[in-house]
Design a protein around this motif. Structure first.
Motif, short mmCIF file in Angstrom:
data_model
loop_
_atom_site.label_atom_id
_atom_site.label_comp_id
_atom_site.label_asym_id
_atom_site.label_seq_id
_atom_site.Cartn_x
_atom_site.Cartn_y
_atom_site.Cartn_z
N GLN A 136 -38.91 13.35 47.02
CA GLN A 136 -38.47 13.47 45.64
C GLN A 136 -39.67 13.77 44.76
OE1 GLN A 136 -36.23 10.11 44.10
NE2 GLN A 136 -35.25 11.42 42.58
N LYS A 187 -36.84 15.93 39.89
CA LYS A 187 -35.94 16.59 40.84
C LYS A 187 -35.14 15.55 41.62
CE LYS A 187 -38.62 20.81 41.50
NZ LYS A 187 -39.18 21.76 42.50
N GLU A 188 -34.06 15.99 42.20
CA GLU A 188 -33.24 15.12 43.03
C GLU A 188 -33.94 14.86 44.37
OE1 GLU A 188 -28.76 16.28 41.42
OE2 GLU A 188 -29.29 16.56 43.53
N ARG A 189 -33.56 13.75 44.96
CA ARG A 189 -34.09 13.44 46.29
C ARG A 189 -33.53 14.45 47.29
NH1 ARG A 189 -34.74 7.23 47.83
NH2 ARG A 189 -35.72 7.44 45.77
N GLU A 190 -34.41 15.00 48.09
CA GLU A 190 -34.07 16.10 49.00
C GLU A 190 -34.25 15.67 50.44
OE1 GLU A 190 -35.49 20.75 49.41
OE2 GLU A 190 -37.03 19.23 49.06
N ARG A 223 -28.03 14.41 53.45
CA ARG A 223 -27.70 13.92 52.12
C ARG A 223 -28.17 12.49 51.94
NH1 ARG A 223 -21.60 16.39 51.22
NH2 ARG A 223 -22.05 18.44 52.10
#
Length: 126
Positions: free
Chosen positions: A39, A43-46, A109
């Motif tokens: 992350q 930004k979103e956690r990837e 996810r």
């Protein structure tokens, strides 16, 4: 106590390498599917790679394929993420996580994972 502890983060120059470790305690890591996530600020956690409990995979997202390698050492109850050819865009906090949700492809996810480590910071300078 169920716990995941990441280590190995640091600051490197572009093109450099780091190896992250994720050590489990309080449970046996190899019965679970394990993912690495990152992350970056804002930004979103990837999800970047996962491996399942029967050693299916690892499955990598395209942006790290060929540069990152995930592995397991069941004797040490630890998983690793070898990161080579690091780029500035790889800079982030890196997390490992486990769950019983299957790891079957590179659609990794964060919502599928229930147990997380505290994260380790990776900084890549130009």
């Amino acid at each position: 106590q169920v716990q995941l502890v990441e280590s190995g983060g640091g600051s490197v120059q572009s093109g450099g390498s780091l190896r992250l470790s994720c050590a489990a305690s309080g449970f046996t890591l190899d019965v679970y599917h394990v993912g690495w996530f990152r992350q970056a600020p804002g930004k979103e956690r990837e999800g970047i790679v996962c491996i399942d409990n029967s050693d299916g995979g690892p499955y990598y997202i395209d942006s790290v394929k060929g540069r990152f390698t995930m592995s397991r050492d069941n004797a040490k109850n630890t998983v690793y993420l070898q990161m080579n050819s690091l780029r500035p865009e790889d800079a982030a906090v890196y997390y490992c996580a486990v769950d019983s949700w299957p790891c079957i492809d590179d659609d990794i996810r964060a919502s599928d994972y229930g147990t997380w480590g505290q994260g380790t910071q990776v900084t890549v300078s130009t």
